[in-house]
Motif scaffolding. Structure first.
Motif, short mmCIF file in Angstrom:
data_model
loop_
_atom_site.label_atom_id
_atom_site.label_comp_id
_atom_site.label_asym_id
_atom_site.label_seq_id
_atom_site.Cartn_x
_atom_site.Cartn_y
_atom_site.Cartn_z
N THR A 17 0.83 -1.21 0.00
CA THR A 17 0.00 0.00 0.00
C THR A 17 0.87 1.26 0.00
O THR A 17 1.69 1.44 0.89
N LEU A 18 0.66 2.10 -1.02
CA LEU A 18 1.33 3.40 -1.05
C LEU A 18 0.46 4.38 -0.27
O LEU A 18 -0.52 4.89 -0.79
N ALA A 19 0.81 4.62 1.00
CA ALA A 19 -0.04 5.43 1.88
C ALA A 19 0.31 6.91 1.77
O ALA A 19 -0.57 7.77 1.87
N VAL A 20 1.58 7.21 1.57
CA VAL A 20 2.05 8.59 1.48
C VAL A 20 3.04 8.68 0.33
O VAL A 20 3.98 7.89 0.25
N ASP A 21 2.79 9.62 -0.58
CA ASP A 21 3.52 9.66 -1.84
C ASP A 21 4.31 10.96 -1.99
O ASP A 21 3.76 11.97 -2.41
N SER A 22 5.55 10.93 -1.56
CA SER A 22 6.49 12.03 -1.79
C SER A 22 5.96 13.40 -1.34
O SER A 22 5.78 14.30 -2.14
N ILE A 23 5.75 13.49 -0.04
CA ILE A 23 5.18 14.71 0.54
C ILE A 23 6.25 15.69 1.02
O ILE A 23 7.25 15.27 1.61
N ASN A 24 6.04 16.97 0.74
CA ASN A 24 6.89 18.04 1.28
C ASN A 24 6.03 18.98 2.10
O ASN A 24 5.02 19.48 1.62
N LEU A 25 6.43 19.20 3.35
CA LEU A 25 5.63 20.06 4.23
C LEU A 25 6.51 20.66 5.32
O LEU A 25 7.33 19.96 5.91
N ASP A 26 6.36 21.97 5.53
CA ASP A 26 7.05 22.64 6.64
C ASP A 26 6.03 23.11 7.65
O ASP A 26 5.05 23.75 7.29
N VAL A 27 6.26 22.81 8.92
CA VAL A 27 5.42 23.33 9.99
C VAL A 27 6.28 24.27 10.82
O VAL A 27 7.34 23.87 11.32
N ASN A 28 5.83 25.52 10.93
CA ASN A 28 6.63 26.55 11.59
C ASN A 28 6.42 26.58 13.10
O ASN A 28 5.43 26.08 13.62
N ASP A 29 7.36 27.22 13.77
CA ASP A 29 7.32 27.37 15.22
C ASP A 29 6.02 28.04 15.67
O ASP A 29 5.68 29.13 15.21
N GLY A 30 5.27 27.36 16.54
CA GLY A 30 4.06 27.94 17.10
C GLY A 30 2.84 27.85 16.22
O GLY A 30 1.76 28.31 16.58
N GLU A 31 3.00 27.25 15.05
CA GLU A 31 1.90 27.19 14.08
C GLU A 31 0.90 26.09 14.42
O GLU A 31 1.27 25.04 14.93
N PHE A 32 -0.37 26.33 14.10
CA PHE A 32 -1.42 25.31 14.20
C PHE A 32 -1.71 24.83 12.78
O PHE A 32 -2.39 25.51 12.01
N MET A 33 -1.14 23.67 12.43
CA MET A 33 -1.29 23.11 11.08
C MET A 33 -2.33 22.01 11.10
O MET A 33 -2.23 21.09 11.90
N VAL A 34 -3.33 22.12 10.24
CA VAL A 34 -4.34 21.06 10.14
C VAL A 34 -4.10 20.24 8.88
O VAL A 34 -3.97 20.79 7.79
N LEU A 35 -4.01 18.92 9.07
CA LEU A 35 -3.90 17.99 7.96
C LEU A 35 -5.30 17.48 7.68
O LEU A 35 -5.88 16.77 8.50
N LEU A 36 -5.86 17.87 6.51
CA LEU A 36 -7.26 17.61 6.19
C LEU A 36 -7.38 16.69 4.98
O LEU A 36 -6.67 16.87 4.00
N GLY A 37 -8.30 15.73 5.09
CA GLY A 37 -8.56 14.87 3.93
C GLY A 37 -9.46 13.72 4.33
O GLY A 37 -9.66 13.47 5.51
N PRO A 38 -10.01 13.01 3.33
CA PRO A 38 -10.93 11.91 3.62
C PRO A 38 -10.23 10.74 4.29
O PRO A 38 -9.00 10.63 4.23
N SER A 39 -11.01 9.88 4.89
CA SER A 39 -10.48 8.69 5.55
C SER A 39 -9.65 7.87 4.56
O SER A 39 -10.03 7.70 3.41
N GLY A 40 -8.49 7.42 5.01
CA GLY A 40 -7.65 6.56 4.18
C GLY A 40 -6.67 7.30 3.28
O GLY A 40 -5.93 6.68 2.53
N CYS A 41 -6.63 8.65 3.34
CA CYS A 41 -5.76 9.40 2.43
C CYS A 41 -4.32 9.49 2.92
O CYS A 41 -3.46 10.01 2.21
N GLY A 42 -4.05 9.01 4.15
CA GLY A 42 -2.66 8.98 4.62
C GLY A 42 -2.33 9.94 5.76
O GLY A 42 -1.17 10.04 6.16
#
Ligand code: ADP
Ligand code: ADP
Length: 225
Positions: A17-42
């Motif tokens: 199962t390819l659950a996560v496909d070459s993701i790039n993401l930066d989360v900054n100091d003190g930031e509230f980052m929401v990862l949003l997507g349908p069930s099963g998207c990784g």
């Protein structure tokens, strides 16, 4: 830990199962980052790789700019809250919240003071002597958050923490969680499939579909496009 960077991170499970496909993401100091997507998207897989509970198949997880791929979960100074809360049923609320401090060898007196502070900040100061089974769902969620933040982690990971609660309580706790994390200045990555939750809580939203990151930006940027 206060910042996270994912560089070309891929996760392929043993069954192919390819659950996560070459993701790039930066989360900054003190930031509230929401990862949003349908069930099963990784989403959970991404969170678990940040926590060190899954190894990336490829790519790099950087914590505070340092490669963390081989760092064990307990050395990551990260707190995580799951949707099932995972409280200890035989312990009181106070002992549940104090547990990480006890493991860390903090003495009883400062431990008690920290528990009182955190519990009153979360509005559960009056139920410290109860067992989790004697609490409402919302109170249990607050206990789980208290136990997670008591060691003052720099990074707070939450996986659908409100999905088992009813609608009214969800709305109330949304505001409480984003208020508390901002007050503490703690960097947060929050996983949800609920767009309303993302829009009300996020500094930035990262939208996932089928293992791929589709878009990242402030709620206005992402939904204004
Ligand atoms: P989400 O959190 O968005 O619901 P997950 O990260 O849990 O998605 O899962 C992403 C994909 O990877 C799904 O297809 C899921 O079935 C699969 N998956 C998750 N964990 C495993 C595992 N341990 N082994 C195989 N496949 C898995
Ligand atoms: P989520 O709430 O993120 O959607 P799931 O119900 O997909 O969680 O997964 C719950 C647990 O089962 C996770 O630990 C996940 O890694 C594992 N899991 C999910 N899908 C699979 C799968 N296809 N094979 C094996 N384990 C899986």
């Amino acid at each position: 830990v206060t910042t996270v960077a994912l560089k070309d991170v891929t996760k392929v499970f043993k069954d192919g199962t390819l659950a996560v496909d070459s993701i790039n993401l930066d989360v900054n100091d003190g930031e509230f980052m929401v990862l949003l997507g349908p069930s099963g998207c990784g989403k959970s897989t991404v969170l678990r790789m940040i926590a060190g509970l899954e190894d990336p198949t490829q790519g790099a997880v950087l914590l505070d700019g340092e490669l963390a791929n081989d760092l064990p979960p307990r050395d990551r100074k990260i707190a995580m809250v799951f949707q099932d809360f995972a409280l200890y049923p035989h312990m009181t609320v106070g002992d549940n919240i104090a547990f990480p401090l006890r493991l860390a060898g903090v003495e009883p007196t400062p431990r008690g003071e920290r528990v009182t502070d955190v519990a009153s900040a979360l509005g559960i100061g009056d139920v410290l002597a109860r067992k989790p089974g004697q609490l409402s769902g919302g109170q249990r969620q607050r206990v789980a958050m208290g136990r997670a933040i008591i060691r003052r982690p720099g990074l707070f990971l939450m996986d659908e923490p409100l999905s088992n609660l009813d609608c009214g309580l969800r709305a109330e706790l949304r505001a409480e969680i984003s208020g508390l994390t901002r007050e503490l200045g703690v960097t947060t990555v929050y996983v949800t499939h609920d767009q309303a939750e993302a829009l009300t809580m996020a500094d930035r939203v990262a939208i996932m579909r089928r293992g791929v990151l589709q878009d990242v930006g402030t709620p206005t940027q992402v939904y204004g496009r």
